[in-house]
Design a protein around this motif. Structure first.
Motif, mmCIF file in Angstrom:
data_model
loop_
_atom_site.group_PDB
_atom_site.id
_atom_site.type_symbol
_atom_site.label_atom_id
_atom_site.label_comp_id
_atom_site.label_asym_id
_atom_site.label_seq_id
_atom_site.Cartn_x
_atom_site.Cartn_y
_atom_site.Cartn_z
ATOM 1 N N SER A 58 0.829 -1.207 0.000
ATOM 2 C CA SER A 58 0.000 0.000 0.000
ATOM 3 C C SER A 58 0.856 1.247 0.000
ATOM 4 O O SER A 58 0.385 2.331 -0.320
ATOM 5 N N ALA A 59 2.114 1.088 0.415
ATOM 6 C CA ALA A 59 3.010 2.232 0.547
ATOM 7 C C ALA A 59 4.452 1.776 0.441
ATOM 8 O O ALA A 59 4.762 0.592 0.576
ATOM 9 N N ILE A 60 5.309 2.768 0.241
ATOM 10 C CA ILE A 60 6.755 2.553 0.265
ATOM 11 C C ILE A 60 7.299 3.309 1.470
ATOM 12 O O ILE A 60 7.026 4.501 1.632
ATOM 13 N N GLY A 61 8.036 2.618 2.321
ATOM 14 C CA GLY A 61 8.760 3.257 3.412
ATOM 15 C C GLY A 61 10.143 3.589 2.885
ATOM 16 O O GLY A 61 10.916 2.685 2.581
ATOM 17 N N ILE A 62 10.434 4.865 2.733
ATOM 18 C CA ILE A 62 11.694 5.296 2.133
ATOM 19 C C ILE A 62 12.712 5.530 3.240
ATOM 20 O O ILE A 62 12.639 6.512 3.973
ATOM 21 N N ARG A 63 13.660 4.610 3.347
ATOM 22 C CA ARG A 63 14.679 4.648 4.391
ATOM 23 C C ARG A 63 15.910 5.391 3.856
ATOM 24 O O ARG A 63 16.434 5.060 2.807
ATOM 25 N N TYR A 64 16.340 6.398 4.614
ATOM 26 C CA TYR A 64 17.519 7.153 4.186
ATOM 27 C C TYR A 64 18.309 7.627 5.401
ATOM 28 O O TYR A 64 17.796 7.681 6.512
ATOM 29 N N TYR A 65 19.562 7.934 5.166
ATOM 30 C CA TYR A 65 20.472 8.378 6.216
ATOM 31 C C TYR A 65 21.213 9.612 5.730
ATOM 32 O O TYR A 65 21.610 9.694 4.577
ATOM 33 N N GLU A 66 21.413 10.566 6.618
ATOM 34 C CA GLU A 66 22.082 11.803 6.231
ATOM 35 C C GLU A 66 23.504 11.570 5.760
ATOM 36 O O GLU A 66 24.001 12.289 4.906
ATOM 37 N N GLU A 67 24.187 10.560 6.293
ATOM 38 C CA GLU A 67 25.579 10.354 5.911
ATOM 39 C C GLU A 67 25.733 9.744 4.514
ATOM 40 O O GLU A 67 26.821 9.607 4.012
ATOM 41 N N GLU A 68 24.625 9.365 3.909
ATOM 42 C CA GLU A 68 24.713 8.856 2.551
ATOM 43 C C GLU A 68 25.235 9.943 1.626
ATOM 44 O O GLU A 68 25.102 11.125 1.901
ATOM 45 N N GLU A 69 25.806 9.551 0.545
ATOM 46 C CA GLU A 69 26.456 10.490 -0.377
ATOM 47 C C GLU A 69 25.453 11.182 -1.293
ATOM 48 O O GLU A 69 25.296 10.823 -2.453
ATOM 49 N N ALA B 145 3.889 7.292 0.174
ATOM 50 C CA ALA B 145 5.312 7.340 0.499
ATOM 51 C C ALA B 145 5.472 7.801 1.939
ATOM 52 O O ALA B 145 4.914 8.821 2.333
ATOM 53 N N ILE B 146 6.213 7.031 2.716
ATOM 54 C CA ILE B 146 6.462 7.362 4.115
ATOM 55 C C ILE B 146 7.966 7.492 4.277
ATOM 56 O O ILE B 146 8.714 6.564 3.958
ATOM 57 N N LEU B 147 8.408 8.644 4.754
ATOM 58 C CA LEU B 147 9.837 8.881 4.923
ATOM 59 C C LEU B 147 10.304 8.296 6.247
ATOM 60 O O LEU B 147 9.734 8.580 7.298
ATOM 61 N N LEU B 148 11.346 7.473 6.188
ATOM 62 C CA LEU B 148 11.897 6.810 7.363
ATOM 63 C C LEU B 148 13.331 7.277 7.577
ATOM 64 O O LEU B 148 14.275 6.496 7.526
ATOM 65 N N GLY B 149 13.516 8.554 7.818
ATOM 66 C CA GLY B 149 14.846 9.106 8.015
ATOM 67 C C GLY B 149 15.549 8.496 9.205
ATOM 68 O O GLY B 149 14.973 8.395 10.279
ATOM 69 N N GLU B 150 16.775 8.057 8.983
ATOM 70 C CA GLU B 150 17.619 7.459 10.028
ATOM 71 C C GLU B 150 17.008 6.201 10.642
ATOM 72 O O GLU B 150 17.404 5.760 11.708
ATOM 73 N N PHE B 151 16.010 5.602 9.965
ATOM 74 C CA PHE B 151 15.340 4.413 10.492
ATOM 75 C C PHE B 151 16.324 3.255 10.576
ATOM 76 O O PHE B 151 16.973 2.905 9.601
ATOM 77 N N GLY B 152 16.428 2.657 11.729
ATOM 78 C CA GLY B 152 17.311 1.515 11.916
ATOM 79 C C GLY B 152 18.757 1.885 12.158
ATOM 80 O O GLY B 152 19.606 1.021 12.271
ATOM 81 N N ALA B 153 19.052 3.178 12.229
ATOM 82 C CA ALA B 153 20.428 3.611 12.459
ATOM 83 C C ALA B 153 20.819 3.353 13.906
ATOM 84 O O ALA B 153 20.013 3.529 14.811
ATOM 85 N N ALA B 154 22.034 2.941 14.091
ATOM 86 C CA ALA B 154 22.539 2.707 15.443
ATOM 87 C C ALA B 154 22.716 4.038 16.156
ATOM 88 O O ALA B 154 23.215 4.988 15.568
ATOM 89 N N ALA B 155 22.294 4.087 17.404
ATOM 90 C CA ALA B 155 22.485 5.311 18.189
ATOM 91 C C ALA B 155 23.965 5.458 18.500
ATOM 92 O O ALA B 155 24.631 4.512 18.860
#
Length: 150
Positions: free
Chosen positions: A103-114, A139-149
């Motif tokens: 039904s949707a795309i969870g868009i996972r992204y990280y700031e340190e990506e190039e 579309a659901i934005l998942l910024g820093e999702f799953g990133a290690a603290a």
């Protein structure tokens, strides 16, 4: 492109305390079908709002959820968890997820990506959201999702 989530998923996520269950396994190909079905059913029966799964599990979870159509609780929306870089490189992944029952795309992204800078990241996110919308997916934005603290 809009980041607003409309339709049934949007209504569910607008609730006071929406619960999206992330179902993940390091080796999804090794999971037994009955185990996936049991987890999918447990999410629904526990009152989850939606289920977030990796691309390998979209079809099987969506099919199990569809079995609940006409029952209470009814089927949950399935959100395909995808990396932004994969969606930018292969926007057709959205159409594939839709075909599999997402039904949707969870868009996972990280700031340190190039991405170069904030403008590059913003442009990549716009491309991914447009690809989702072109496939009739939210579309659901998942910024820093799953990133290690750290």
């Amino acid at each position: 492109a809009s980041l607003a989530i409309v339709g049934a998923l949007g209504r569910e996520l607008a609730k006071a305390r929406p619960v999206v269950v992330h179902v993940w396994d390091a080796k999804p190909a090794e999971l037994q079908r009955y185990a996936i079905d049991d987890v999918s059913m447990a999410c629904r029966e526990a009152g989850a709002t939606a289920v977030l799964v990796g691309p390998e599990l979209v079809e099987v979870v969506a099919k199990e959820q569809e079995l609940a159509r006409g029952n209470f609780p009814g089927p949950l929306p399935v959100i395909a968890d995808c990396a932004l870089k994969d969606l930018v490189e292969s926007p057709e992944l959205c159409a594939g997820a839709a075909k599999l029952g997402a039904s949707a795309i969870g868009i996972r992204y990280y700031e340190e990506e190039e991405w170069g800078d904030a403008g590059g990241l913003e442009e990549a996110l716009k491309q991914a959201v447009a690809a989702a919308e072109a496939s009739s997916l939210a579309a659901i934005l998942l910024g820093e999702f799953g990133a290690a603290a750290g």
